[in-house]
Design an enzyme around this catalytic site. Sequence first.
Site, PDB file in Angstrom:
ATOM      1  N   ASN A  37      -2.744   2.359  12.722  1.00 46.15           N
ATOM      2  CA  ASN A  37      -3.396   2.579  11.429  1.00 46.15           C
ATOM      3  C   ASN A  37      -4.911   2.391  11.498  1.00 46.15           C
ATOM      4  OD1 ASN A  37      -3.203   3.088   8.515  1.00 46.15           O
ATOM      5  ND2 ASN A  37      -3.930   0.981   8.315  1.00 46.15           N
TER       6      ASN A  37
ATOM      7  N   TRP B 241       0.842  -1.200   0.000  1.00 46.22           N
ATOM      8  CA  TRP B 241       0.000   0.000   0.000  1.00 46.22           C
ATOM      9  C   TRP B 241       0.875   1.247   0.000  1.00 46.22           C
ATOM     10  CZ3 TRP B 241      -4.617   0.933  -1.483  1.00 46.22           C
ATOM     11  CH2 TRP B 241      -5.648   0.002  -1.317  1.00 46.22           C
TER      12      TRP B 241
ATOM     13  N   TRP C 160     -11.225  16.873   4.184  1.00 50.92           N
ATOM     14  CA  TRP C 160     -10.155  15.917   4.482  1.00 50.92           C
ATOM     15  C   TRP C 160      -8.786  16.581   4.507  1.00 50.92           C
ATOM     16  CZ3 TRP C 160      -6.411  15.372   0.726  1.00 50.92           C
ATOM     17  CH2 TRP C 160      -6.755  15.751  -0.595  1.00 50.92           C
TER      18      TRP C 160
ATOM     19  N   TRP D 248      -6.016   9.684   3.689  1.00 49.62           N
ATOM     20  CA  TRP D 248      -7.105  10.641   3.883  1.00 49.62           C
ATOM     21  C   TRP D 248      -8.094  10.626   2.719  1.00 49.62           C
ATOM     22  CZ3 TRP D 248      -9.142  13.068   7.843  1.00 49.62           C
ATOM     23  CH2 TRP D 248      -8.407  13.103   9.029  1.00 49.62           C
TER      24      TRP D 248
ATOM     25  N   TRP E 162     -18.020  21.520   2.104  1.00 49.67           N
ATOM     26  CA  TRP E 162     -17.793  21.047   3.467  1.00 49.67           C
ATOM     27  C   TRP E 162     -18.401  22.017   4.484  1.00 49.67           C
ATOM     28  CZ3 TRP E 162     -15.810  16.256   3.593  1.00 49.67           C
ATOM     29  CH2 TRP E 162     -15.061  15.827   2.496  1.00 49.67           C
TER      30      TRP E 162
END
Length: 204
Positions: A101, A38, A119, A142, A66
């Site tokens: 995580n 990843w 974000w 994110w 937002w």
Amino acid sequence: AGTTRLSVHLRFGTVSIRNLTLKALEFKSESWLNELIWREFYMNILFHFPHVVGGSFKKQYDAIEWSNNAEEYRCWCEGRTGYPIVDAGMRELNATGFMHNRVRMIVASFLVKHLLIDWRWGEAYFAAKLLDFDLSANNGGWQWAAGSGCDAAPYFRIFNPYEQTKKFDKDLKYIRKWVPEFEDFSYPTPIVDHKFARERVVSV
């Protein structure tokens, strides 16, 4: 406590990604190998799609409006949301510069899905606090949480903090360590109702 804590060494280059990959293969640790993959994947995303720095991978998501409530953001930063698993994660981050995580995913989901805060605000806060900060991994994580990234499952993935607690901290050891007052009257009530927040975000 079952993590390698090697992310900070990867971030500063004091350990080789190739050596860690060989170790993961040697120990037949598929989960560890997947985490390393990843990391490399997000580096490739950053290289091939540099617009993700400051913008959504899926550009149409830049049009999201937002709420960006400054007081709610402050509560999130300080670990005063009224959701113990979220507050524990943020307090651990503020105190140590580290966060597991799984908890990173929970607190990120909470910020963007429950509070409707951009974000990029969370990304910037993590960048300032994490000892293992890595631009590509932080950005990728994110955007994964916000549903604006390259993952196939977007806005409808919403973590339930209560269910996440039952699954990953059922004995409340982590919460009790970082939020010892969570059962006291002094602990704040949730700043937003989970059911309301879930229904709100999927209808936006």
